[in-house]
Write a protein that holds these residues in place. Structure first.
Motif, mmCIF file in Angstrom:
data_model
loop_
_atom_site.group_PDB
_atom_site.id
_atom_site.type_symbol
_atom_site.label_atom_id
_atom_site.label_comp_id
_atom_site.label_asym_id
_atom_site.label_seq_id
_atom_site.Cartn_x
_atom_site.Cartn_y
_atom_site.Cartn_z
ATOM 1 N N SER A 36 0.828 -1.208 0.000
ATOM 2 C CA SER A 36 0.000 0.000 0.000
ATOM 3 C C SER A 36 0.859 1.253 0.000
ATOM 4 C CB SER A 36 -0.937 0.007 1.206
ATOM 5 O OG SER A 36 -1.921 -0.987 1.085
ATOM 6 N N ALA A 37 1.937 1.249 0.783
ATOM 7 C CA ALA A 37 2.838 2.404 0.810
ATOM 8 C C ALA A 37 3.456 2.640 -0.564
ATOM 9 C CB ALA A 37 3.922 2.201 1.860
ATOM 10 N N VAL A 38 3.840 1.557 -1.236
ATOM 11 C CA VAL A 38 4.411 1.675 -2.578
ATOM 12 C C VAL A 38 3.365 2.200 -3.553
ATOM 13 C CG1 VAL A 38 5.334 0.358 -4.531
ATOM 14 C CG2 VAL A 38 6.204 -0.044 -2.224
ATOM 15 N N SER A 71 -8.630 3.119 -5.281
ATOM 16 C CA SER A 71 -8.199 1.943 -6.036
ATOM 17 C C SER A 71 -7.701 0.792 -5.165
ATOM 18 C CB SER A 71 -7.108 2.326 -7.038
ATOM 19 O OG SER A 71 -5.935 2.750 -6.367
ATOM 20 N N ARG A 72 -7.106 1.081 -4.028
ATOM 21 C CA ARG A 72 -6.445 0.039 -3.245
ATOM 22 C C ARG A 72 -7.383 -0.985 -2.604
ATOM 23 N NH1 ARG A 72 -2.345 -3.247 -3.231
ATOM 24 N NH2 ARG A 72 -1.323 -3.504 -1.237
ATOM 25 N N PRO A 73 -8.565 -0.598 -2.122
ATOM 26 C CA PRO A 73 -9.412 -1.609 -1.470
ATOM 27 C C PRO A 73 -9.710 -2.832 -2.339
ATOM 28 C CG PRO A 73 -10.237 0.560 -0.957
ATOM 29 C CD PRO A 73 -9.156 0.742 -1.998
ATOM 30 N N ALA A 74 -9.962 -2.635 -3.606
ATOM 31 C CA ALA A 74 -10.266 -3.767 -4.495
ATOM 32 C C ALA A 74 -9.068 -4.699 -4.642
ATOM 33 C CB ALA A 74 -10.699 -3.255 -5.863
ATOM 34 N N GLU A 75 -7.860 -4.148 -4.548
ATOM 35 C CA GLU A 75 -6.657 -4.971 -4.665
ATOM 36 C C GLU A 75 -6.398 -5.775 -3.390
ATOM 37 O OE1 GLU A 75 -4.364 -1.742 -7.532
ATOM 38 O OE2 GLU A 75 -3.769 -1.928 -5.439
ATOM 39 N N VAL A 76 -6.772 -5.225 -2.255
ATOM 40 C CA VAL A 76 -6.482 -5.844 -0.963
ATOM 41 C C VAL A 76 -7.579 -6.816 -0.514
ATOM 42 C CG1 VAL A 76 -6.117 -5.339 1.491
ATOM 43 C CG2 VAL A 76 -5.048 -3.919 -0.244
ATOM 44 N N LYS A 77 -8.795 -6.597 -0.961
ATOM 45 C CA LYS A 77 -9.925 -7.409 -0.506
ATOM 46 C C LYS A 77 -9.698 -8.912 -0.669
ATOM 47 C CE LYS A 77 -14.903 -7.848 -0.712
ATOM 48 N NZ LYS A 77 -16.152 -7.364 -1.279
ATOM 49 N N PRO A 78 -9.192 -9.395 -1.799
ATOM 50 C CA PRO A 78 -8.966 -10.845 -1.923
ATOM 51 C C PRO A 78 -7.973 -11.390 -0.889
ATOM 52 C CG PRO A 78 -8.856 -9.804 -4.083
ATOM 53 C CD PRO A 78 -8.911 -8.705 -3.067
ATOM 54 N N VAL A 79 -6.971 -10.598 -0.536
ATOM 55 C CA VAL A 79 -5.997 -11.031 0.468
ATOM 56 C C VAL A 79 -6.671 -11.109 1.836
ATOM 57 C CG1 VAL A 79 -3.777 -10.530 1.553
ATOM 58 C CG2 VAL A 79 -4.119 -10.004 -0.866
ATOM 59 N N GLN A 80 -7.484 -10.091 2.150
ATOM 60 C CA GLN A 80 -8.215 -10.106 3.417
ATOM 61 C C GLN A 80 -9.146 -11.307 3.499
ATOM 62 O OE1 GLN A 80 -9.716 -5.968 3.012
ATOM 63 N NE2 GLN A 80 -9.206 -5.827 5.185
ATOM 64 N N GLU A 81 -9.865 -11.563 2.420
ATOM 65 C CA GLU A 81 -10.805 -12.694 2.409
ATOM 66 C C GLU A 81 -10.062 -14.026 2.545
ATOM 67 O OE1 GLU A 81 -12.928 -11.948 -1.222
ATOM 68 O OE2 GLU A 81 -14.350 -10.604 -0.230
ATOM 69 N N GLY A 82 -8.925 -14.170 1.871
ATOM 70 C CA GLY A 82 -8.130 -15.386 1.978
ATOM 71 C C GLY A 82 -7.603 -15.577 3.383
ATOM 72 N N SER A 83 -7.176 -14.507 4.002
ATOM 73 C CA SER A 83 -6.674 -14.564 5.371
ATOM 74 C C SER A 83 -7.780 -14.968 6.330
ATOM 75 C CB SER A 83 -6.106 -13.202 5.766
ATOM 76 O OG SER A 83 -5.669 -13.216 7.100
ATOM 77 N N ALA A 84 -8.948 -14.380 6.160
ATOM 78 C CA ALA A 84 -10.081 -14.720 7.036
ATOM 79 C C ALA A 84 -10.490 -16.174 6.857
ATOM 80 C CB ALA A 84 -11.255 -13.787 6.752
ATOM 81 N N ALA A 85 -10.534 -16.635 5.609
ATOM 82 C CA ALA A 85 -10.934 -18.016 5.338
ATOM 83 C C ALA A 85 -9.931 -19.006 5.916
ATOM 84 C CB ALA A 85 -11.065 -18.233 3.828
ATOM 85 N N ARG A 86 -8.664 -18.713 5.799
ATOM 86 C CA ARG A 86 -7.635 -19.608 6.316
ATOM 87 C C ARG A 86 -7.672 -19.612 7.844
ATOM 88 N NH1 ARG A 86 -1.820 -19.683 3.787
ATOM 89 N NH2 ARG A 86 -2.929 -20.968 2.313
ATOM 90 N N ASN A 87 -7.993 -18.486 8.444
ATOM 91 C CA ASN A 87 -8.064 -18.388 9.902
ATOM 92 C C ASN A 87 -9.214 -19.212 10.466
ATOM 93 O OD1 ASN A 87 -6.945 -17.101 12.323
ATOM 94 N ND2 ASN A 87 -8.965 -16.177 12.467
ATOM 95 N N MET A 88 -10.288 -19.365 9.675
ATOM 96 C CA MET A 88 -11.458 -20.109 10.128
ATOM 97 C C MET A 88 -11.205 -21.606 10.097
ATOM 98 S SD MET A 88 -14.443 -17.792 8.399
ATOM 99 C CE MET A 88 -15.759 -18.829 8.977
ATOM 100 N N GLY A 89 -10.227 -22.048 9.332
ATOM 101 C CA GLY A 89 -9.909 -23.472 9.255
ATOM 102 C C GLY A 89 -10.941 -24.238 8.452
ATOM 103 N N PRO A 90 -10.778 -25.560 8.386
ATOM 104 C CA PRO A 90 -11.715 -26.389 7.607
ATOM 105 C C PRO A 90 -13.084 -26.404 8.256
ATOM 106 C CG PRO A 90 -10.049 -27.751 8.681
ATOM 107 C CD PRO A 90 -9.717 -26.323 8.987
ATOM 108 N N LYS A 91 -14.090 -26.531 7.392
ATOM 109 C CA LYS A 91 -15.471 -26.571 7.888
ATOM 110 C C LYS A 91 -15.855 -27.971 8.254
ATOM 111 C CE LYS A 91 -16.990 -22.546 5.412
ATOM 112 N NZ LYS A 91 -17.871 -21.959 4.486
#
Length: 91
Positions: A36-38, A71-91
């Motif tokens: 984001s800084a870059v 512009s940045r939120p759309a670029e970061v959202k997939p990373v946030q979603e992936g992080s949240a999904a991985r944190n929840m573990g398997p269903k």
């Protein structure tokens, strides 16, 4: 209206956890903050070049904040979603 990491007047922009907090599950928080800084620095540089500036003006910084913020939120959202999904573990 979508998410923005800047105020509408371009006086404030958020970077890092202030803008896109995420779990530590993927270890991408710091990487995303640096990215984001870059991205913000790239916007400042591009606008300065477009305006023929050698020193950054307040208007240039505000324009860069707004462009980055929109512009940045759309670029970061997939990373946030992936992080949240991985944190929840398997269903």
């Amino acid at each position: 209206e979508g998410t923005s990491y800047s105020t509408q007047d371009g006086m404030v922009a958020l970077i890092g956890d202030a803008a896109h907090a995420m779990t530590a599950a993927m270890g991408e928080g710091c990487n995303t903050a640096m990215g984001s800084a870059v991205k913000l620095a790239d916007r400042v540089k591009a606008i300065m070049e477009q305006n023929g500036e050698e020193e950054c003006s307040l208007n240039t910084m505000s324009d860069a904040f707004i462009q980055y913020g929109c512009s940045r939120p759309a670029e970061v959202k997939p990373v946030q979603e992936g992080s949240a999904a991985r944190n929840m573990g398997p269903k």
